[in-house]
Design a protein around this motif. Sequence first.
Motif, PDB file in Angstrom:
ATOM      1  N   PHE A 111       0.825  -1.206   0.000  1.00 29.53           N
ATOM      2  CA  PHE A 111       0.000   0.000   0.000  1.00 29.53           C
ATOM      3  C   PHE A 111       0.857   1.254   0.000  1.00 29.53           C
ATOM      4  CE2 PHE A 111      -2.336  -3.241   2.561  1.00 29.53           C
ATOM      5  CZ  PHE A 111      -3.226  -3.599   1.555  1.00 29.53           C
ATOM      6  N   PHE A 112       0.362   2.253  -0.733  1.00 25.73           N
ATOM      7  CA  PHE A 112       1.027   3.550  -0.818  1.00 25.73           C
ATOM      8  C   PHE A 112       0.130   4.610  -0.199  1.00 25.73           C
ATOM      9  CE2 PHE A 112       1.738   1.250  -4.932  1.00 25.73           C
ATOM     10  CZ  PHE A 112       2.977   0.735  -4.600  1.00 25.73           C
ATOM     11  N   LEU A 113       0.748   5.592   0.419  1.00 24.73           N
ATOM     12  CA  LEU A 113      -0.020   6.708   0.950  1.00 24.73           C
ATOM     13  C   LEU A 113      -0.445   7.636  -0.186  1.00 24.73           C
ATOM     14  CD1 LEU A 113      -1.051   7.697   3.655  1.00 24.73           C
ATOM     15  CD2 LEU A 113       1.038   9.049   3.905  1.00 24.73           C
ATOM     16  N   TYR A 114       0.460   7.814  -1.155  1.00 26.77           N
ATOM     17  CA  TYR A 114       0.179   8.652  -2.311  1.00 26.77           C
ATOM     18  C   TYR A 114       0.369   7.836  -3.583  1.00 26.77           C
ATOM     19  CZ  TYR A 114       0.899  12.219   1.240  1.00 26.77           C
ATOM     20  OH  TYR A 114       0.821  12.965   2.392  1.00 26.77           O
ATOM     21  N   ARG A 115      -0.475   8.056  -4.563  1.00 22.29           N
ATOM     22  CA  ARG A 115      -0.448   7.229  -5.774  1.00 22.29           C
ATOM     23  C   ARG A 115       0.864   7.369  -6.546  1.00 22.29           C
ATOM     24  NH1 ARG A 115      -4.554  10.677  -9.660  1.00 22.29           N
ATOM     25  NH2 ARG A 115      -3.545  12.680  -9.331  1.00 22.29           N
ATOM     26  N   GLU A 116       1.501   8.558  -6.450  1.00 22.90           N
ATOM     27  CA  GLU A 116       2.764   8.760  -7.171  1.00 22.90           C
ATOM     28  C   GLU A 116       3.906   7.923  -6.611  1.00 22.90           C
ATOM     29  OE1 GLU A 116       0.201  12.405  -7.400  1.00 22.90           O
ATOM     30  OE2 GLU A 116       0.993  11.189  -5.752  1.00 22.90           O
ATOM     31  N   ASP A 117       3.731   7.371  -5.420  1.00 22.65           N
ATOM     32  CA  ASP A 117       4.807   6.622  -4.771  1.00 22.65           C
ATOM     33  C   ASP A 117       5.027   5.243  -5.378  1.00 22.65           C
ATOM     34  OD1 ASP A 117       5.186   8.747  -3.111  1.00 22.65           O
ATOM     35  OD2 ASP A 117       4.146   7.869  -1.388  1.00 22.65           O
ATOM     36  N   PHE A 204      -6.677   4.367   0.004  1.00 18.60           N
ATOM     37  CA  PHE A 204      -8.069   4.638  -0.369  1.00 18.60           C
ATOM     38  C   PHE A 204      -8.559   3.631  -1.407  1.00 18.60           C
ATOM     39  CE2 PHE A 204      -6.945   9.015   1.087  1.00 18.60           C
ATOM     40  CZ  PHE A 204      -7.902   9.108   2.079  1.00 18.60           C
ATOM     41  N   GLU A 205      -7.718   3.322  -2.376  1.00 24.62           N
ATOM     42  CA  GLU A 205      -8.090   2.362  -3.414  1.00 24.62           C
ATOM     43  C   GLU A 205      -8.332   0.984  -2.816  1.00 24.62           C
ATOM     44  OE1 GLU A 205      -8.862   1.462  -7.491  1.00 24.62           O
ATOM     45  OE2 GLU A 205      -8.369   3.389  -6.575  1.00 24.62           O
ATOM     46  N   GLU A 206      -7.533   0.629  -1.837  1.00 19.21           N
ATOM     47  CA  GLU A 206      -7.694  -0.678  -1.193  1.00 19.21           C
ATOM     48  C   GLU A 206      -9.022  -0.751  -0.443  1.00 19.21           C
ATOM     49  OE1 GLU A 206      -6.759  -4.552   0.428  1.00 19.21           O
ATOM     50  OE2 GLU A 206      -6.386  -3.421  -1.419  1.00 19.21           O
ATOM     51  N   GLY A 207      -9.409   0.348   0.203  1.00 17.34           N
ATOM     52  CA  GLY A 207     -10.681   0.357   0.913  1.00 17.34           C
ATOM     53  C   GLY A 207     -11.840   0.074  -0.015  1.00 17.34           C
ATOM     54  N   TRP A 208     -11.871   0.786  -1.161  1.00 17.72           N
ATOM     55  CA  TRP A 208     -12.946   0.533  -2.127  1.00 17.72           C
ATOM     56  C   TRP A 208     -12.876  -0.896  -2.667  1.00 17.72           C
ATOM     57  CZ3 TRP A 208     -11.875  -0.692  -7.309  1.00 17.72           C
ATOM     58  CH2 TRP A 208     -13.016  -0.986  -8.054  1.00 17.72           C
ATOM     59  N   SER A 209     -11.682  -1.343  -3.035  1.00 18.21           N
ATOM     60  CA  SER A 209     -11.517  -2.654  -3.651  1.00 18.21           C
ATOM     61  C   SER A 209     -11.987  -3.780  -2.735  1.00 18.21           C
ATOM     62  CB  SER A 209     -10.049  -2.875  -4.030  1.00 18.21           C
ATOM     63  OG  SER A 209      -9.868  -4.153  -4.594  1.00 18.21           O
ATOM     64  N   GLU A 210     -11.658  -3.674  -1.449  1.00 24.38           N
ATOM     65  CA  GLU A 210     -12.053  -4.714  -0.498  1.00 24.38           C
ATOM     66  C   GLU A 210     -13.573  -4.792  -0.357  1.00 24.38           C
ATOM     67  OE1 GLU A 210     -10.148  -7.113   1.753  1.00 24.38           O
ATOM     68  OE2 GLU A 210      -9.327  -6.827  -0.256  1.00 24.38           O
ATOM     69  N   ILE A 211     -14.213  -3.639  -0.296  1.00 22.68           N
ATOM     70  CA  ILE A 211     -15.674  -3.617  -0.170  1.00 22.68           C
ATOM     71  C   ILE A 211     -16.323  -4.140  -1.451  1.00 22.68           C
ATOM     72  CG2 ILE A 211     -17.684  -2.101   0.059  1.00 22.68           C
ATOM     73  CD1 ILE A 211     -15.943  -0.367   1.922  1.00 22.68           C
ATOM     74  N   ASP A 212     -15.800  -3.714  -2.612  1.00 24.23           N
ATOM     75  CA  ASP A 212     -16.335  -4.190  -3.888  1.00 24.23           C
ATOM     76  C   ASP A 212     -16.178  -5.703  -4.018  1.00 24.23           C
ATOM     77  OD1 ASP A 212     -17.208  -3.480  -6.808  1.00 24.23           O
ATOM     78  OD2 ASP A 212     -15.424  -4.726  -7.062  1.00 24.23           O
ATOM     79  N   GLU A 242      -6.824  12.041  -5.229  1.00 22.67           N
ATOM     80  CA  GLU A 242      -6.502  13.334  -5.832  1.00 22.67           C
ATOM     81  C   GLU A 242      -6.213  14.370  -4.743  1.00 22.67           C
ATOM     82  OE1 GLU A 242      -6.241  14.387  -8.937  1.00 22.67           O
ATOM     83  OE2 GLU A 242      -6.980  12.687 -10.097  1.00 22.67           O
ATOM     84  N   MET A 243      -7.081  14.429  -3.722  1.00 20.09           N
ATOM     85  CA  MET A 243      -6.907  15.378  -2.629  1.00 20.09           C
ATOM     86  C   MET A 243      -5.596  15.144  -1.891  1.00 20.09           C
ATOM     87  SD  MET A 243      -9.324  17.636  -2.425  1.00 20.09           S
ATOM     88  CE  MET A 243      -9.160  18.189  -0.730  1.00 20.09           C
ATOM     89  N   SER A 244      -5.260  13.861  -1.682  1.00 15.19           N
ATOM     90  CA  SER A 244      -4.010  13.532  -0.985  1.00 15.19           C
ATOM     91  C   SER A 244      -2.807  14.074  -1.751  1.00 15.19           C
ATOM     92  CB  SER A 244      -3.894  12.017  -0.823  1.00 15.19           C
ATOM     93  OG  SER A 244      -4.957  11.503  -0.058  1.00 15.19           O
ATOM     94  N   SER A 245      -2.835  13.899  -3.073  1.00 14.50           N
ATOM     95  CA  SER A 245      -1.738  14.406  -3.897  1.00 14.50           C
ATOM     96  C   SER A 245      -1.650  15.922  -3.828  1.00 14.50           C
ATOM     97  CB  SER A 245      -1.921  13.948  -5.349  1.00 14.50           C
ATOM     98  OG  SER A 245      -1.850  12.543  -5.458  1.00 14.50           O
TER      99      SER A 245
END
Length: 283
Positions: A111-117, A204-212, A242-245
């Motif tokens: 997991f990354f905190l920011y997508r650019e990482d 954030f992406e992981e949260g959505w993915s797990e629920i989906d 986006e907001m995190s970035s």
Amino acid sequence: MIKKKDFLKEYNIEKETLKKTGMKWEELNSIYDSYCRIEPQLKKIGKDFVNDYLYDIEKAGIHSYRYRTKKAGHLLEKIIRKKSEQPDQYKYINRKNYYKYMTDLIGIRVFFLYREDWIHFHNYITSVFENDPENYIEDRLLDFDDDPDHYYIAERPKVYRRTGDTRIYDKKLIDIKSDGIYRSLHYIIKYKGYYVEIQGRTLFEEGWSEIDHDIVYPYYQDDEMLSDFSTLLNRLAGMADEMSSYFRRIKQQRQEQLEKEHAEKEAQKKLEKEEQKKLEKEQ
């Protein structure tokens, strides 16, 4: 051993879908039993992997990680689904070779905190494992390396990019696929005789993915209401990324401004001291 009737009901599989695969239930049961026997070994291999390569998260360029082995029932469900969807590719799968076809028996999420990482982890993982296109698997049987001591990246690294993503991925380094709503890095590593699948996502992406995955995929994809809610949650996750970035960018800009102001003040102090010394000498 697992009962056919119970299995089909639990995984929402039609009898016709199973029949379409051409596989006998006895063969699937043998795969199930075989996997149950090797799963403890796979768990140990997964633990060894994270201890050897991911335990130092700063070195690996990640925020955190977790790992798991595939559940036996999910393995059978995937074999049935893949064989019905891609009969030619999975034509010869059986109890003796299923682990050569399945690249996600051992699954690791980073997991990354920011997508650019993502680039930090990519540079790390491609430096600790051999990344030679000659080793990329095309035929799951013919290209399987039986040497358990040969560790390497077995497929070209790829990323599923969300529609609207800025250009944060380099196509020279990674295969870019536009999925529309899904963002995830994928690496397949051959390690200690088995494949290890690494997926990289933001928190954030992981949260959505797990629920989906828990509610929609793969058994309720045709449910319009559930799919709509999942899409909405996905958009919120994308906005959060986006907001995190933006947050980090603003912070960096302010730090740069503070450093600039500090440098200007120091330069001004130095100039004043030099002028003071000059005045003292003239007196």
